[in-house]
Design an enzyme around this catalytic site. Sequence first.
Site, PDB file in Angstrom:
ATOM      1  N   HIS A 120       5.168 -44.386  -8.045  1.00  0.00           N
ATOM      2  CA  HIS A 120       4.894 -44.212  -9.469  1.00  0.00           C
ATOM      3  C   HIS A 120       4.658 -42.751  -9.798  1.00  0.00           C
ATOM      4  O   HIS A 120       4.454 -41.908  -8.919  1.00  0.00           O
ATOM      5  CB  HIS A 120       3.662 -45.029  -9.881  1.00  0.00           C
ATOM      6  CG  HIS A 120       2.385 -44.511  -9.289  1.00  0.00           C
ATOM      7  ND1 HIS A 120       2.077 -44.647  -7.961  1.00  0.00           N
ATOM      8  CD2 HIS A 120       1.340 -43.830  -9.850  1.00  0.00           C
ATOM      9  CE1 HIS A 120       0.911 -44.091  -7.714  1.00  0.00           C
ATOM     10  NE2 HIS A 120       0.435 -43.580  -8.848  1.00  0.00           N
ATOM     11  N   ASP A 122       1.883 -40.767 -12.281  1.00  0.00           N
ATOM     12  CA  ASP A 122       0.605 -41.118 -12.895  1.00  0.00           C
ATOM     13  C   ASP A 122       0.662 -41.148 -14.418  1.00  0.00           C
ATOM     14  O   ASP A 122       1.210 -40.245 -15.057  1.00  0.00           O
ATOM     15  CB  ASP A 122      -0.484 -40.122 -12.474  1.00  0.00           C
ATOM     16  CG  ASP A 122      -0.867 -40.279 -11.013  1.00  0.00           C
ATOM     17  OD1 ASP A 122      -0.794 -41.414 -10.497  1.00  0.00           O
ATOM     18  OD2 ASP A 122      -1.246 -39.267 -10.395  1.00  0.00           O
ATOM     19  N   HIS A 275       4.960 -40.632  -6.355  1.00  0.00           N
ATOM     20  CA  HIS A 275       4.232 -40.633  -5.090  1.00  0.00           C
ATOM     21  C   HIS A 275       3.852 -42.048  -4.694  1.00  0.00           C
ATOM     22  O   HIS A 275       3.889 -42.983  -5.503  1.00  0.00           O
ATOM     23  CB  HIS A 275       2.998 -39.723  -5.151  1.00  0.00           C
ATOM     24  CG  HIS A 275       2.008 -40.093  -6.198  1.00  0.00           C
ATOM     25  ND1 HIS A 275       2.186 -39.811  -7.533  1.00  0.00           N
ATOM     26  CD2 HIS A 275       0.804 -40.730  -6.116  1.00  0.00           C
ATOM     27  CE1 HIS A 275       1.154 -40.250  -8.224  1.00  0.00           C
ATOM     28  NE2 HIS A 275       0.302 -40.814  -7.391  1.00  0.00           N
ATOM     29  N   ARG A 290     -10.062 -37.617  -7.507  1.00  0.00           N
ATOM     30  CA  ARG A 290      -8.844 -37.267  -8.250  1.00  0.00           C
ATOM     31  C   ARG A 290      -9.156 -36.861  -9.684  1.00  0.00           C
ATOM     32  O   ARG A 290      -9.882 -37.560 -10.397  1.00  0.00           O
ATOM     33  CB  ARG A 290      -7.869 -38.459  -8.283  1.00  0.00           C
ATOM     34  CG  ARG A 290      -6.477 -38.071  -8.782  1.00  0.00           C
ATOM     35  CD  ARG A 290      -5.595 -39.274  -8.983  1.00  0.00           C
ATOM     36  NE  ARG A 290      -5.670 -39.805 -10.335  1.00  0.00           N
ATOM     37  CZ  ARG A 290      -4.984 -40.865 -10.769  1.00  0.00           C
ATOM     38  NH1 ARG A 290      -4.195 -41.526  -9.947  1.00  0.00           N
ATOM     39  NH2 ARG A 290      -5.103 -41.269 -12.018  1.00  0.00           N
TER      40      ARG A 290
END
Length: 299
Positions: A120, A122, A275, A290
């Site tokens: 995907h 983000d 990723h 993150r």
Amino acid sequence: MTAVLSRATPAAEAPAQHFEVRPFDAPVGAEIVGLDIAEPINAADFQRIHRAHLDHHVLVFRDQRITPAQHIDFSRRFGPLEIHVLHQFQLKNHPEILIVSNIKENGEPIGLGDAGVYWHSDISYKPHPSLGSLLHAQELPSEGGDTLFADQHLAWEALPVELQQRILPLKAEHSYLAKYEELRAKNPWRPKLSQAQIDQVAPAVQPVVRTHPETGRKALFVSEHFTTRIVGLPQGESDALLAELFAHSVKPEFVYRHAWAPHDLVFWDNRSLMHLAAGTPDHLRRRLNRTTIVGDTPF
């Protein structure tokens, strides 16, 4: 080591840091060695980092012993930060940080343990998908835990011209909910979404091929995790085309596999890459922090 400066010293006036940009022997990616993000970064050094990010799409900043606040401050230099819909896994006092972890404390997960199990980009399910994400290693397993990155510029460029022409005008729907219940069935600790959370992630329609707003390069922009259908095509035709693009977009010749080292900070461009988390054995602990930078409307 860089000189310790007063907090009042403007970053633009900070002394230069002597760091190297070392491209990987891979289709994509480079490491930054010798930079200390905990120290002020002057304008010239920041521009060099920005340029390297555009050129290599994923940067690995080695040995970054930074606080959550320093992680957030560095991320904010690239743009405003996203607050993830899963507020349950925000770092305490730092809502800009999403905890990515398989660790449980008192029987409850402290973070999102199955983040990235499908390829995907983000936040592609929002009208303004992410510019990029910065993931900082806090605790790493002794095996597993790798992250794979696939260059979607290379994927686009490798398509036959006829297929490029076919998909260039197309748009696709992206939905955060596309695989959410499937993931919850496998991982019951993944929280049930409230109606307020569902309202935050209404599906968005994006171009199948997006143009990078800073470099002008085209890239595929569909993913197995979030892309549900191609607008205007019959379901069967849409499914077949998406399956073809999904398989093509992650061919080995487009992929860099990152094996994490302690204190790595990895910054990837969601406009250029997809990723995937390769997975961690259940009995080994993994935790990363993150931040995600808000992007602009794809075109």
